[in-house]
Design a protein around this motif. Structure first.
Motif, PDB file in Angstrom:
ATOM      1  N   GLY A  34       2.924 -26.547 -19.120  1.00 50.34           N
ATOM      2  CA  GLY A  34       3.465 -26.553 -17.769  1.00 50.34           C
ATOM      3  C   GLY A  34       2.638 -25.719 -16.807  1.00 50.34           C
ATOM      4  O   GLY A  34       2.393 -26.130 -15.664  1.00 50.34           O
ATOM      5  N   LEU A  35       2.183 -24.548 -17.254  1.00 45.23           N
ATOM      6  CA  LEU A  35       1.364 -23.706 -16.391  1.00 45.23           C
ATOM      7  C   LEU A  35       0.033 -24.372 -16.065  1.00 45.23           C
ATOM      8  O   LEU A  35      -0.445 -24.309 -14.921  1.00 45.23           O
ATOM      9  N   ALA A  36      -0.572 -25.026 -17.054  1.00 43.12           N
ATOM     10  CA  ALA A  36      -1.836 -25.726 -16.810  1.00 43.12           C
ATOM     11  C   ALA A  36      -1.641 -26.848 -15.792  1.00 43.12           C
ATOM     12  O   ALA A  36      -2.469 -27.045 -14.892  1.00 43.12           O
ATOM     13  N   SER A  66      -2.263 -28.891 -10.351  1.00 42.39           N
ATOM     14  CA  SER A  66      -1.631 -29.481  -9.177  1.00 42.39           C
ATOM     15  C   SER A  66      -1.902 -28.653  -7.933  1.00 42.39           C
ATOM     16  O   SER A  66      -2.121 -29.202  -6.845  1.00 42.39           O
ATOM     17  N   GLY A  67      -1.898 -27.327  -8.086  1.00 42.85           N
ATOM     18  CA  GLY A  67      -2.171 -26.474  -6.941  1.00 42.85           C
ATOM     19  C   GLY A  67      -3.566 -26.675  -6.390  1.00 42.85           C
ATOM     20  O   GLY A  67      -3.774 -26.715  -5.176  1.00 42.85           O
ATOM     21  N   LEU A  68      -4.530 -26.836  -7.278  1.00 41.29           N
ATOM     22  CA  LEU A  68      -5.897 -27.069  -6.822  1.00 41.29           C
ATOM     23  C   LEU A  68      -6.008 -28.404  -6.079  1.00 41.29           C
ATOM     24  O   LEU A  68      -6.681 -28.501  -5.039  1.00 41.29           O
ATOM     25  N   TRP A 114       4.710 -31.178 -15.109  1.00 33.62           N
ATOM     26  CA  TRP A 114       5.359 -29.869 -15.005  1.00 33.62           C
ATOM     27  C   TRP A 114       6.823 -29.957 -15.412  1.00 33.62           C
ATOM     28  O   TRP A 114       7.295 -29.158 -16.220  1.00 33.62           O
ATOM     29  N   PHE A 115       7.563 -30.929 -14.878  1.00 34.23           N
ATOM     30  CA  PHE A 115       8.971 -31.057 -15.215  1.00 34.23           C
ATOM     31  C   PHE A 115       9.161 -31.385 -16.691  1.00 34.23           C
ATOM     32  O   PHE A 115      10.042 -30.829 -17.355  1.00 34.23           O
ATOM     33  N   ALA A 116       8.352 -32.303 -17.212  1.00 33.07           N
ATOM     34  CA  ALA A 116       8.490 -32.675 -18.620  1.00 33.07           C
ATOM     35  C   ALA A 116       8.162 -31.496 -19.533  1.00 33.07           C
ATOM     36  O   ALA A 116       8.820 -31.290 -20.563  1.00 33.07           O
ATOM     37  N   ALA A 117       7.143 -30.710 -19.172  1.00 34.84           N
ATOM     38  CA  ALA A 117       6.784 -29.551 -19.995  1.00 34.84           C
ATOM     39  C   ALA A 117       7.892 -28.498 -19.974  1.00 34.84           C
ATOM     40  O   ALA A 117       8.217 -27.906 -21.013  1.00 34.84           O
ATOM     41  N   THR A 120      -2.205 -35.710 -20.514  1.00 41.12           N
ATOM     42  CA  THR A 120      -2.447 -34.994 -19.257  1.00 41.12           C
ATOM     43  C   THR A 120      -3.936 -34.860 -18.982  1.00 41.12           C
ATOM     44  O   THR A 120      -4.396 -35.076 -17.848  1.00 41.12           O
ATOM     45  N   VAL A 121      -4.712 -34.523 -20.006  1.00 39.14           N
ATOM     46  CA  VAL A 121      -6.166 -34.399 -19.843  1.00 39.14           C
ATOM     47  C   VAL A 121      -6.773 -35.733 -19.441  1.00 39.14           C
ATOM     48  O   VAL A 121      -7.621 -35.808 -18.536  1.00 39.14           O
ATOM     49  N   LEU A 122      -6.342 -36.814 -20.073  1.00 36.75           N
ATOM     50  CA  LEU A 122      -6.878 -38.131 -19.733  1.00 36.75           C
ATOM     51  C   LEU A 122      -6.535 -38.518 -18.299  1.00 36.75           C
ATOM     52  O   LEU A 122      -7.374 -39.087 -17.582  1.00 36.75           O
TER      53      LEU A 122
END
Length: 475
Positions: free
Chosen positions: A45-47, A52-54, A92-95, A124-126
């Motif tokens: 979630g933090l990742a 998302s912020g970037l 984020w929500f799912a994590a 997520t990486v993909l």
């Protein structure tokens, strides 16, 4: 003893008497295995939130008058918007759901949750890489926007499989809720109910994938594909938010006088509404107007029935508080900001007319309300997960900065929406004709930048707490 149904109609039964001990809306200390799994989901979630912020920095710049002229905004805005939304909402929500479900379930089938986490992380990486490698057309579909490229779509499918595995394991390892209904059991029911909502959403996605013809244009195809399941996901996120509101109010030292029995019934009411989703697919064709309208009606009528009573109970619990401990102040800020932003989003939703930027103002308010609640529960759970509690000015001001920035953001959108500024466009496509429209979108841009800073500060606060190991290891 009164029957639970009778308590609904008895105003004195809604809240416990003042002389009674208030309900303890909290969960017990997790086991070592539960703690390790919850920590891993939090890392994902933090990742996602940091990524998302970037992207949101570039997204806000793409919509800010003057600055947006420096970029090829039309294409860049759409790609940035897709990645930003999917990371900040879906991942984020799912994590965070995975983290809370890990603390709620038994240790049965624990390995399946680790496999689910691996799939979600890989997906997520993909998806993130898919924004740079053959991204294809950016489709601004509601709930889950997509890049119609092979890598992004593969990542979305892998992420969905991982979420499905986590849902199945959470259902099989759900805790027993027998015995006296107390605050703990009410929270556990709400968390288990959110699992059911996500299961319904995944079934709706699968049904739409099988039923919706692929020969239609991409925008229409993805809109219909994600419409029903997207609505079901909103029920899940709302349930998580309501659970967290009660949990944080208790953690702040508030006397939550709402009866756990009534709280459970309200959460059950929020759960029942989601079953309109499969009924819509059975009763009407997936591409029909009736199917679409039934999902919308379910959200408007059933989605908010449980919110006001629980919100009122939380407000009454917080109102008498005068002094907070240092570790409670970030929780209080996140909880109050969450409730304010969610309320603003709800009010704006009643003002929507036409397709303009009032629509993103509405769902930004609601989504940010959920996000702030989840930020607050992360702060509260850090010592439980083996780290230190967040302290200091940065931790106290972070939820207020994030909430204030988002409030400015949505006020700017509502202001501009009153002048007819269209949604999902940027740069010259916005056609800002007056000083008032430019001012509204400028306020949106400034608020968005403050919110981005606030969101990234959350990641910094949590990482600092992780580095400073807790002086008292949880039992």
């Amino acid at each position: 003893m009164n029957h639970p149904a009778q308590a609904i109609f008895d105003p004195h039964a809604l809240y416990a008497p003042r002389t009674a001990e208030p309900a303890a809306y909290t969960l017990p200390q997790p086991t070592t295995a539960q703690r390790a799994l919850a920590r891993a989901w939090l890392a994902l979630g933090l990742a996602a939130l940091a990524g998302s912020g970037l992207y949101s920095v570039l997204l806000v710049l793409a919509r800010t008058p003057g600055v947006n002229q420096w970029f090829p905004v039309a294409d860049f805005f759409r790609v940035a918007l897709v990645v930003h939304v999917d990371l900040s909402v879906l991942v984020w929500f799912a994590a965070m759901a995975g983290m809370l479900w890990s603390l709620n379930t038994t240790e049965r089938g624990l390995g399946w949750s680790w496999a689910a986490l691996g799939l979600c992380g890989s997906g997520t990486v993909l998806m993130a890489l898919g924004a740079f490698i053959r991204p294809g057309e950016a489709i601004m579909a509601n709930y889950i926007p997509v890049l119609h490229g092979p890598l992004f779509l593969a990542g979305l499918v892998v992420f969905g499989l991982g979420l499905g595995v986590q849902v199945l394991r959470s259902l099989l390892a759900a805790p027993r809720l027998g015995g006296v209904i107390d605050g703990e059991r009410a929270l556990r029911f709400g968390l288990s109910a959110s699992v059911v909502c996500v299961a319904v959403a995944l079934l709706a996605f699968a049904w739409s994938f099988a039923a919706v013809p692929t020969r239609m244009d991409l925008r229409t195809y993805y809109e219909i594909l994600f419409w029903g399941g997207g609505h079901a996901l909103q029920f899940a996120w709302t349930l998580l938010m309501l659970v967290v509101w009660l949990w944080l109010a208790h953690a702040c030292g508030g006397r939550v006088l709402l009866s756990p029995r009534i709280a459970l019934l309200l959460l059950m009411l929020a759960l029942v509404s989601v079953f309109i989703t499969p009924y819509a697919y059975v009763a009407y064709d997936a591409v029909s107007v009736e199917n679409r309208q039934l999902h919308t009606w379910a959200m408007r009528v059933g989605g908010g029935l449980a919110i006001f009573p629980i919100a009122l109970a939380v407000v009454l619990a917080l109102a008498p508080l005068r002094r907070l401990r240092d570790e409670q102040r970030p929780l209080w800020g996140a909880l109050v900001s969450s409730m304010l932003l969610f309320a603003c989003g709800g009010v704006i939703g009643m003002l929507i007319s036409g397709s303009n930027v009032k629509i993103p103002a509405h769902y930004h308010g609601c989504i940010v309300g959920v996000t702030l609640a989840l930020m607050g529960i992360v702060y509260h759970l850090l010592p439980t997960l083996g780290w230190s509690a967040p302290r200091g000015r940065m931790a106290v001001w972070q939820p207020w900065l994030y909430g204030a920035g988002q409030l400015m953001h949505i006020i700017g959108l509502v202001w501009s929406g009153g002048y007819g500024v269209q949604r999902k466009v940027a740069g010259s496509e916005q056609v800002l004709r007056s000083t008032a429209e430019v001012a509204g979108m400028g306020l949106m841009g400034l608020g968005g930048l403050l919110a981005v800073i606030g969101g990234l500060l959350f990641v910094v606060v949590v990482l600092r707490a992780m580095r400073a190991r807790s002086m008292e290891v949880p039992a």
